[in-house]
Design a protein around this motif. Structure first.
Motif, PDB file in Angstrom:
ATOM      1  N   PRO A 151      32.651  24.202  21.628  1.00 61.94           N
ATOM      2  CA  PRO A 151      33.526  23.645  22.671  1.00 61.94           C
ATOM      3  C   PRO A 151      33.769  22.140  22.500  1.00 61.94           C
ATOM      4  N   ASN A 152      32.901  21.455  21.764  1.00 56.63           N
ATOM      5  CA  ASN A 152      33.074  20.019  21.525  1.00 56.63           C
ATOM      6  C   ASN A 152      33.977  19.723  20.335  1.00 56.63           C
ATOM      7  N   SER A 153      34.399  20.745  19.591  1.00 53.95           N
ATOM      8  CA  SER A 153      35.309  20.539  18.465  1.00 53.95           C
ATOM      9  C   SER A 153      36.667  20.081  18.990  1.00 53.95           C
ATOM     10  N   THR A 154      37.364  19.291  18.205  1.00 53.74           N
ATOM     11  CA  THR A 154      38.714  18.888  18.600  1.00 53.74           C
ATOM     12  C   THR A 154      39.699  20.002  18.261  1.00 53.74           C
ATOM     13  N   ALA A 155      40.826  19.977  18.936  1.00 57.39           N
ATOM     14  CA  ALA A 155      41.869  20.956  18.650  1.00 57.39           C
ATOM     15  C   ALA A 155      42.349  20.821  17.207  1.00 57.39           C
ATOM     16  N   ALA A 156      42.450  19.602  16.713  1.00 52.35           N
ATOM     17  CA  ALA A 156      42.878  19.396  15.322  1.00 52.35           C
ATOM     18  C   ALA A 156      41.874  20.004  14.346  1.00 52.35           C
ATOM     19  N   TYR A 157      40.588  19.902  14.640  1.00 57.83           N
ATOM     20  CA  TYR A 157      39.574  20.493  13.771  1.00 57.83           C
ATOM     21  C   TYR A 157      39.681  22.024  13.788  1.00 57.83           C
ATOM     22  N   VAL A 158      39.932  22.592  14.961  1.00 60.39           N
ATOM     23  CA  VAL A 158      40.144  24.039  15.036  1.00 60.39           C
ATOM     24  C   VAL A 158      41.378  24.397  14.207  1.00 60.39           C
ATOM     25  N   GLY A 159      42.453  23.628  14.355  1.00 58.66           N
ATOM     26  CA  GLY A 159      43.667  23.877  13.582  1.00 58.66           C
ATOM     27  C   GLY A 159      43.411  23.836  12.087  1.00 58.66           C
ATOM     28  N   PHE A 160      42.603  22.912  11.637  1.00 60.35           N
ATOM     29  CA  PHE A 160      42.233  22.819  10.222  1.00 60.35           C
ATOM     30  C   PHE A 160      41.531  24.105   9.783  1.00 60.35           C
ATOM     31  N   ASN A 161      40.574  24.575  10.584  1.00 60.60           N
ATOM     32  CA  ASN A 161      39.850  25.818  10.273  1.00 60.60           C
ATOM     33  C   ASN A 161      40.776  27.030  10.306  1.00 60.60           C
ATOM     34  N   LEU A 162      41.728  27.037  11.230  1.00 59.47           N
ATOM     35  CA  LEU A 162      42.672  28.153  11.306  1.00 59.47           C
ATOM     36  C   LEU A 162      43.478  28.291  10.016  1.00 59.47           C
ATOM     37  N   THR A 163      43.816  27.175   9.395  1.00 60.73           N
ATOM     38  CA  THR A 163      44.615  27.212   8.164  1.00 60.73           C
ATOM     39  C   THR A 163      43.951  28.082   7.097  1.00 60.73           C
ATOM     40  N   PHE A 164      42.629  28.107   7.057  1.00 58.65           N
ATOM     41  CA  PHE A 164      41.911  28.834   6.014  1.00 58.65           C
ATOM     42  C   PHE A 164      41.511  30.249   6.417  1.00 58.65           C
ATOM     43  N   HIS A 165      41.743  30.624   7.672  1.00 53.03           N
ATOM     44  CA  HIS A 165      41.323  31.952   8.151  1.00 53.03           C
ATOM     45  C   HIS A 165      42.450  32.776   8.759  1.00 53.03           C
ATOM     46  N   THR A 166      43.666  32.249   8.813  1.00 56.86           N
ATOM     47  CA  THR A 166      44.774  32.967   9.442  1.00 56.86           C
ATOM     48  C   THR A 166      45.408  33.959   8.475  1.00 56.86           C
ATOM     49  N   LEU A 167      45.359  35.233   8.855  1.00 56.22           N
ATOM     50  CA  LEU A 167      46.020  36.304   8.092  1.00 56.22           C
ATOM     51  C   LEU A 167      47.490  36.423   8.479  1.00 56.22           C
ATOM     52  N   ALA A 168      47.777  36.224   9.760  1.00 59.70           N
ATOM     53  CA  ALA A 168      49.124  36.334  10.292  1.00 59.70           C
ATOM     54  C   ALA A 168      49.183  35.555  11.599  1.00 59.70           C
ATOM     55  N   ARG A 169      50.409  35.243  12.023  1.00 56.43           N
ATOM     56  CA  ARG A 169      50.572  34.439  13.246  1.00 56.43           C
ATOM     57  C   ARG A 169      51.793  34.947  14.005  1.00 56.43           C
ATOM     58  N   ALA A 170      51.660  35.047  15.320  1.00 57.85           N
ATOM     59  CA  ALA A 170      52.766  35.418  16.195  1.00 57.85           C
ATOM     60  C   ALA A 170      53.017  34.268  17.166  1.00 57.85           C
ATOM     61  N   VAL A 171      54.289  33.964  17.418  1.00 53.68           N
ATOM     62  CA  VAL A 171      54.616  32.753  18.171  1.00 53.68           C
ATOM     63  C   VAL A 171      55.714  33.021  19.201  1.00 53.68           C
ATOM     64  N   ILE A 172      55.568  32.395  20.368  1.00 56.72           N
ATOM     65  CA  ILE A 172      56.608  32.300  21.390  1.00 56.72           C
ATOM     66  C   ILE A 172      56.775  30.812  21.690  1.00 56.72           C
ATOM     67  N   ARG A 173      58.046  30.349  21.769  1.00 53.82           N
ATOM     68  CA  ARG A 173      58.330  28.929  21.960  1.00 53.82           C
ATOM     69  C   ARG A 173      59.196  28.686  23.200  1.00 53.82           C
ATOM     70  N   PRO A 174      58.629  28.765  24.415  1.00 52.69           N
ATOM     71  CA  PRO A 174      59.413  28.403  25.595  1.00 52.69           C
ATOM     72  C   PRO A 174      59.556  26.884  25.664  1.00 52.69           C
ATOM     73  N   THR A 175      60.344  26.425  26.623  1.00 51.18           N
ATOM     74  CA  THR A 175      60.558  24.989  26.795  1.00 51.18           C
ATOM     75  C   THR A 175      60.181  24.571  28.210  1.00 51.18           C
ATOM     76  N   TYR A 176      60.109  23.250  28.395  1.00 54.45           N
ATOM     77  CA  TYR A 176      59.929  22.705  29.741  1.00 54.45           C
ATOM     78  C   TYR A 176      60.492  21.304  29.766  1.00 54.45           C
ATOM     79  N   GLN A 177      61.138  20.959  30.882  1.00 58.28           N
ATOM     80  CA  GLN A 177      61.741  19.647  31.042  1.00 58.28           C
ATOM     81  C   GLN A 177      61.608  19.216  32.492  1.00 58.28           C
ATOM     82  N   ILE A 178      61.406  17.927  32.696  1.00 53.45           N
ATOM     83  CA  ILE A 178      61.363  17.361  34.035  1.00 53.45           C
ATOM     84  C   ILE A 178      62.555  16.418  34.163  1.00 53.45           C
ATOM     85  N   ALA A 179      63.409  16.668  35.139  1.00 57.47           N
ATOM     86  CA  ALA A 179      64.600  15.842  35.332  1.00 57.47           C
ATOM     87  C   ALA A 179      64.183  14.425  35.719  1.00 57.47           C
ATOM     88  N   GLN A 180      65.040  13.489  35.400  1.00 49.02           N
ATOM     89  CA  GLN A 180      64.794  12.072  35.716  1.00 49.02           C
ATOM     90  C   GLN A 180      64.787  11.863  37.194  1.00 49.02           C
TER      91      GLN A 180
END
Length: 180
Positions: A151-180
């Motif tokens: 739990p003390n690992s950084t997200a970037a460190y997890v991302g680094f580890n994921l690069t070497f263990h990911t067989l496949a990836r599924a993604v959804i890309r919603p958006t969000y905006q806050i008006a001025q």
């Protein structure tokens, strides 16, 4: 103020390509704005993670990691909103609100600190008046049951580890905006 900067690349375009599989949600859709419910409480949201479900991942999958990343955050390095690691292979759906810590119904999985500095899901909160931000929800099918992180690992460190263990990836890309 932030509108003049170039659009950041999709984070997974920068990594070695991997196959995709199916990721669906009752709550978020590709390219469509997220509901306030999934925004951070600092902007009036409920800070609740969306429901996610996945299928058709490789047979060799031994576990999963779920991430949410905003590549459009004006930081130079994006913004990690959620990193849930060590999800057992028999878990193929996260209920709305599963981003709490500990993650309910996700035996043995845990979240590392997001860029808000807390474990669990941290909702969208782009600068007011900025263009719509992309929130890249990804499920990574892994060749291992557990990543060697804490739990003390950084997200970037997890991302680094994921690069070497990911067989496949599924993604959804919603958006969000806050008006001025």
């Amino acid at each position: 103020m932030f509108l003049d900067r170039p659009i950041a690349p999709d984070p997974y375009e920068m990594l070695p390509p991997v196959p995709s599989f199916t990721l669906i949600s009752d709550d978020v859709r590709n390219g469509e704005p997220m509901d306030l419910e999934f925004a951070h409480d600092s902007v009036g949201g409920a800070n609740r993670s969306p429901q996610l479900a996945w299928s058709d991942f490789p047979e060799a999958t031994r576990g999963f990691t779920v991430t949410c990343f905003d590549p459009d955050a004006p930081t130079g390095s994006g913004f990690w909103h959620w990193v849930l690691v060590n999800i057992p292979v028999n878990v193929t759906e996260l209920d709305r609100g599963a981003g709490r810590t500990p993650a309910p119904g996700v035996g043995g999985a845990f979240s590392v600190r997001n860029d808000y500095g807390v474990e669990g899901y941290g909702g969208a909160a782009p600068p007011a008046g900025d263009r719509p931000h992309r929130y890249v929800f990804a499920v990574h099918a892994l060749d291992t049951e557990r990543l060697d992180v804490t739990p003390n690992s950084t997200a970037a460190y997890v991302g680094f580890n994921l690069t070497f263990h990911t067989l496949a990836r599924a993604v959804i890309r919603p958006t969000y905006q806050i008006a001025q």
